[in-house]
Structure formats: C-alpha cells, structure tokens
Motif scaffolding. Structure first.
Motif, PDB file in Angstrom:
ATOM      1  N   ASP A  15     -39.227  13.942 -68.570  1.00 51.16           N
ATOM      2  CA  ASP A  15     -40.437  14.593 -69.093  1.00 51.16           C
ATOM      3  C   ASP A  15     -41.339  15.066 -67.959  1.00 51.16           C
ATOM      4  N   ALA A  16     -41.342  14.292 -66.878  1.00 51.15           N
ATOM      5  CA  ALA A  16     -42.202  14.601 -65.734  1.00 51.15           C
ATOM      6  C   ALA A  16     -41.531  15.506 -64.713  1.00 51.15           C
ATOM      7  N   GLY A  17     -40.289  15.928 -65.001  1.00 49.13           N
ATOM      8  CA  GLY A  17     -39.556  16.765 -64.059  1.00 49.13           C
ATOM      9  C   GLY A  17     -39.060  16.014 -62.838  1.00 49.13           C
ATOM     10  N   LYS A  18     -38.875  14.684 -62.986  1.00 50.67           N
ATOM     11  CA  LYS A  18     -38.490  13.841 -61.846  1.00 50.67           C
ATOM     12  C   LYS A  18     -37.210  13.046 -62.130  1.00 50.67           C
ATOM     13  N   PHE A  19     -36.385  13.533 -63.042  1.00 53.97           N
ATOM     14  CA  PHE A  19     -35.222  12.742 -63.457  1.00 53.97           C
ATOM     15  C   PHE A  19     -34.285  12.432 -62.298  1.00 53.97           C
ATOM     16  N   VAL A  20     -33.903  13.435 -61.537  1.00 52.62           N
ATOM     17  CA  VAL A  20     -32.897  13.234 -60.492  1.00 52.62           C
ATOM     18  C   VAL A  20     -33.353  12.187 -59.478  1.00 52.62           C
ATOM     19  N   ASP A  21     -34.578  12.328 -59.013  1.00 53.49           N
ATOM     20  CA  ASP A  21     -35.083  11.387 -58.006  1.00 53.49           C
ATOM     21  C   ASP A  21     -35.168   9.966 -58.558  1.00 53.49           C
ATOM     22  N   TYR A  22     -35.656   9.825 -59.777  1.00 52.67           N
ATOM     23  CA  TYR A  22     -35.791   8.488 -60.364  1.00 52.67           C
ATOM     24  C   TYR A  22     -34.427   7.910 -60.711  1.00 52.67           C
ATOM     25  N   HIS A  23     -33.526   8.753 -61.190  1.00 56.33           N
ATOM     26  CA  HIS A  23     -32.140   8.363 -61.465  1.00 56.33           C
ATOM     27  C   HIS A  23     -31.520   7.718 -60.225  1.00 56.33           C
ATOM     28  N   ASP A  24     -31.699   8.371 -59.079  1.00 52.57           N
ATOM     29  CA  ASP A  24     -31.124   7.857 -57.834  1.00 52.57           C
ATOM     30  C   ASP A  24     -31.794   6.566 -57.393  1.00 52.57           C
ATOM     31  N   VAL A  25     -33.102   6.470 -57.592  1.00 51.40           N
ATOM     32  CA  VAL A  25     -33.827   5.250 -57.232  1.00 51.40           C
ATOM     33  C   VAL A  25     -33.342   4.070 -58.069  1.00 51.40           C
ATOM     34  N   LEU A  26     -33.117   4.299 -59.351  1.00 43.20           N
ATOM     35  CA  LEU A  26     -32.639   3.220 -60.213  1.00 43.20           C
ATOM     36  C   LEU A  26     -31.293   2.680 -59.730  1.00 43.20           C
ATOM     37  N   TYR A  27     -30.389   3.583 -59.357  1.00 45.32           N
ATOM     38  CA  TYR A  27     -29.078   3.108 -58.896  1.00 45.32           C
ATOM     39  C   TYR A  27     -29.159   2.457 -57.519  1.00 45.32           C
ATOM     40  N   ALA A  39     -40.847   3.397 -59.889  1.00 44.34           N
ATOM     41  CA  ALA A  39     -41.354   4.768 -60.055  1.00 44.34           C
ATOM     42  C   ALA A  39     -42.256   5.162 -58.894  1.00 44.34           C
ATOM     43  N   ARG A  40     -42.876   4.183 -58.272  1.00 46.75           N
ATOM     44  CA  ARG A  40     -43.765   4.493 -57.143  1.00 46.75           C
ATOM     45  C   ARG A  40     -42.983   4.959 -55.914  1.00 46.75           C
ATOM     46  N   LYS A  41     -41.666   4.815 -55.952  1.00 45.76           N
ATOM     47  CA  LYS A  41     -40.826   5.326 -54.867  1.00 45.76           C
ATOM     48  C   LYS A  41     -40.561   6.830 -55.020  1.00 45.76           C
ATOM     49  N   VAL A  42     -40.938   7.385 -56.168  1.00 45.13           N
ATOM     50  CA  VAL A  42     -40.741   8.812 -56.428  1.00 45.13           C
ATOM     51  C   VAL A  42     -42.105   9.489 -56.395  1.00 45.13           C
ATOM     52  N   GLU A  43     -42.294  10.386 -55.479  1.00 44.42           N
ATOM     53  CA  GLU A  43     -43.588  11.041 -55.315  1.00 44.42           C
ATOM     54  C   GLU A  43     -44.012  11.746 -56.598  1.00 44.42           C
ATOM     55  N   GLY A  44     -45.218  11.429 -57.031  1.00 38.28           N
ATOM     56  CA  GLY A  44     -45.798  12.105 -58.180  1.00 38.28           C
ATOM     57  C   GLY A  44     -45.359  11.602 -59.539  1.00 38.28           C
ATOM     58  N   LEU A  45     -44.522  10.580 -59.596  1.00 40.79           N
ATOM     59  CA  LEU A  45     -44.033  10.104 -60.893  1.00 40.79           C
ATOM     60  C   LEU A  45     -44.947   9.070 -61.531  1.00 40.79           C
ATOM     61  N   ASP A  46     -45.574   8.222 -60.735  1.00 37.52           N
ATOM     62  CA  ASP A  46     -46.387   7.130 -61.273  1.00 37.52           C
ATOM     63  C   ASP A  46     -47.715   7.676 -61.791  1.00 37.52           C
ATOM     64  N   THR A  47     -47.687   8.189 -63.008  1.00 38.49           N
ATOM     65  CA  THR A  47     -48.877   8.772 -63.637  1.00 38.49           C
ATOM     66  C   THR A  47     -49.177   8.015 -64.929  1.00 38.49           C
ATOM     67  N   PRO A  48     -50.391   8.182 -65.468  1.00 31.58           N
ATOM     68  CA  PRO A  48     -50.703   7.532 -66.752  1.00 31.58           C
ATOM     69  C   PRO A  48     -49.732   7.937 -67.863  1.00 31.58           C
ATOM     70  N   ALA A  49     -49.335   9.195 -67.883  1.00 26.61           N
ATOM     71  CA  ALA A  49     -48.414   9.663 -68.932  1.00 26.61           C
ATOM     72  C   ALA A  49     -47.058   8.978 -68.807  1.00 26.61           C
ATOM     73  N   PHE A  50     -46.570   8.847 -67.589  1.00 27.70           N
ATOM     74  CA  PHE A  50     -45.279   8.184 -67.377  1.00 27.70           C
ATOM     75  C   PHE A  50     -45.373   6.709 -67.747  1.00 27.70           C
ATOM     76  N   ARG A  51     -46.428   6.051 -67.326  1.00 23.48           N
ATOM     77  CA  ARG A  51     -46.583   4.619 -67.624  1.00 23.48           C
ATOM     78  C   ARG A  51     -46.637   4.385 -69.126  1.00 23.48           C
ATOM     79  N   THR A  52     -47.374   5.228 -69.830  1.00 26.61           N
ATOM     80  CA  THR A  52     -47.465   5.088 -71.290  1.00 26.61           C
ATOM     81  C   THR A  52     -46.110   5.302 -71.941  1.00 26.61           C
ATOM     82  N   CYS A  53     -45.375   6.282 -71.471  1.00 29.02           N
ATOM     83  CA  CYS A  53     -44.051   6.577 -72.007  1.00 29.02           C
ATOM     84  C   CYS A  53     -43.112   5.386 -71.823  1.00 29.02           C
ATOM     85  N   VAL A  54     -43.164   4.765 -70.659  1.00 28.23           N
ATOM     86  CA  VAL A  54     -42.308   3.607 -70.374  1.00 28.23           C
ATOM     87  C   VAL A  54     -42.724   2.408 -71.219  1.00 28.23           C
ATOM     88  N   GLU A  55     -44.000   2.114 -71.230  1.00 26.67           N
ATOM     89  CA  GLU A  55     -44.487   0.919 -71.919  1.00 26.67           C
ATOM     90  C   GLU A  55     -44.359   1.031 -73.433  1.00 26.67           C
TER      91      GLU A  55
END
Length: 257
Positions: free
Chosen positions: A154-166, A187-203
């Motif tokens: 949703d945040a346009g950061k799938f690839v970077d976060y995908h790689d961080v998870l693995y 998520a804080r390892k991916v620049e610009g991903l740790d936002t209120p919208a992302f946190r709400t989506c996860v939680e």
C-alpha cells in the motif's frame, strides 16, 4: 356473663388471631415464591442469552475480517502482488511464506538476479503469500508478516520490506513475526515505511482476510509446498539443475524472442 363464657370467647379470639397470623405467613411465603420464580426465569433467560452470545462469538472468532486487497494487487481474485513492468516478456510466479526456511534460501540465492531482471524490464514477478507454517507449527507469524507486507505494498515499499523480512527471518519454530511490534521494528529498516498509516494497517490486520483467501488459493492449487516458483507457467523450482545464472539465461533468451 359467666367467667366460663368469658374464657371461651377469649380462647376463640386467640384461635382466630393465630389463624390470621398463619394466613399472613402463608401469603408472605406465596409472594416470596412468586418473586423467586420470576427471578429464576429472568436469570435463566439471561443465561440462555449469554450462551447464544458466547457461541456467536466463537463462530466469528476465526473470522479474518473482510477481504481487503493491497494497492495494485492483480491476477485472479486480485491475489498477486506484482513487481516489475507489466509489459515484461517473462513472468515469474512465486508462492511463498515468510516463515518458510526454504523460501528464505530461495530468496537469498536468487534475490539479486531477480532484482536485476525486473529492473531491466525483462521479468515481472507475481508474489502470492501463503501461511502454511502457521498451520504446521502454530502461531500467526506467517499471516501477520504477509499482512504487513501487503501494508508495505500500500505504501509502495513492498520489495524493500519483503527483502527485510527474509533477511531477518526467525527460526521456523520461533513465531517472532506473530508479534506486530517485531514487524513494525523491521519496518524502520525501510526508509519512509514507518508511518502512522502503515502502523495502523499492521496493527488492525487490514489485509488478514486477503491473506487468508490467498492461502486458500494456495491449498486448492495443488502445489506441494513453498516456495513454488513458476517461470511462464513452468515449475522451475523442481528443476534440480536450476541456478540463478540459468534463470537469467532463460529470461534473457525469452526477451530476445
């Protein structure tokens, strides 16, 4: 009036008073029984309502919620997260589970090759997320990580976060990804991903229903396990001779026509 008559009348009055007191006592007992029965009926009705409510809660307890796909999801039922140019001549379909050790091994070996091919416009990847480790080992790490990855999409950061998870995958028996706090920390390892919208989506587990539907598609697809990797519809993960170099050669040959 003789003394005898007076005694008789007094005795009669006393007997009448006693009978009246008995009647009053009986009336009091009757009222008490009526009230008590009413209370029992109310309590019984409350108990029935409570059981119905509890059972209703159990029926919906496993409900993952509405199916809300991540931004840009494509394919049948919108269950694929696409990476790369839509016009790429080759398509790599990957079914994966973020708790799956074999998926991590595949990613570690092929990551740079896949990125190079998608960046060059020769390959499009369609990621499908499954939760088989949750089913096999227990926990919710596969589902929660998949939901978080969809939130990253949703945040346009799938690839970077995908790689961080693995890169930060815990041991298979460790359900660390079941903790949203861990997913937010990564998520804080991916620049610009740790936002209120992302946190709400996860939680909130916004995409949990979508993840469950994706896993259902995996189970009904006849696949043997994760990762399942298809190049233009052909299962290449089962090819014992497959290497990153061979994959690159196949994709480049297809690009040349």
């Amino acid at each position: 009036m003789s003394e005898k008559n007076r005694d008789a009348k007094r005795t009669a009055r006393e007997r009448l008073a006693v009978e009246r007191e008995k009647q009053k006592a009986a009336d009091r007992r009757r009222r008490t029984l009526i009230v008590g029965a009413s209370v029992v009926c109310v309590l019984g009705l409350a108990a029935v309502i409570g059981v119905v409510a509890a059972n209703a809660g159990k029926d919906s307890g496993n409900d993952a919620g509405p199916v809300v796909g991540p931004s840009g999801a494509q394919g049948k039922d919108g269950l694929a997260i696409p990476v790369g140019e839509a016009s790429a001549p080759s398509t790599l379909t990957v079914w994966e589970d973020f708790r799956c050790p074999a998926c991590k091994s595949f990613e570690d070996a092929y990551r740079s090759t896949i990125h190079g091919l998608t960046d060059s416009g020769k390959l499009k990847v369609e990621y499908h997320l499954a939760t088989i480790i949750d089913g096999n080992m227990g926990g919710t790490g596969s589902r929660n990580a998949a939901n978080a990855a969809a939130c990253a999409q949703d945040a346009g950061k799938f690839v970077d976060y995908h790689d961080v998870l693995y890169r930060n995958q815990p041991p298979e028996i460790d359900d660390a990804f079941g903790e949203n706090g861990k997913l937010l920390e990564l998520a804080r390892k991916v620049e610009g991903l740790d936002t209120p919208a992302f946190r709400t989506c996860v939680e909130d587990g916004t995409h949990n229903g979508w993840v469950e539907k994706s896993n259902d598609a995996f189970k009904s697809g006849g696949f043997s396990g994760t990762p399942t990797v298809l190049l233009n519809g052909k299962n290449i993960y089962q090819d014992q001779t497959m290497t990153p170099a061979k994959l690159k050669q196949m994709v480049e040959a297809n690009a040349k026509g």
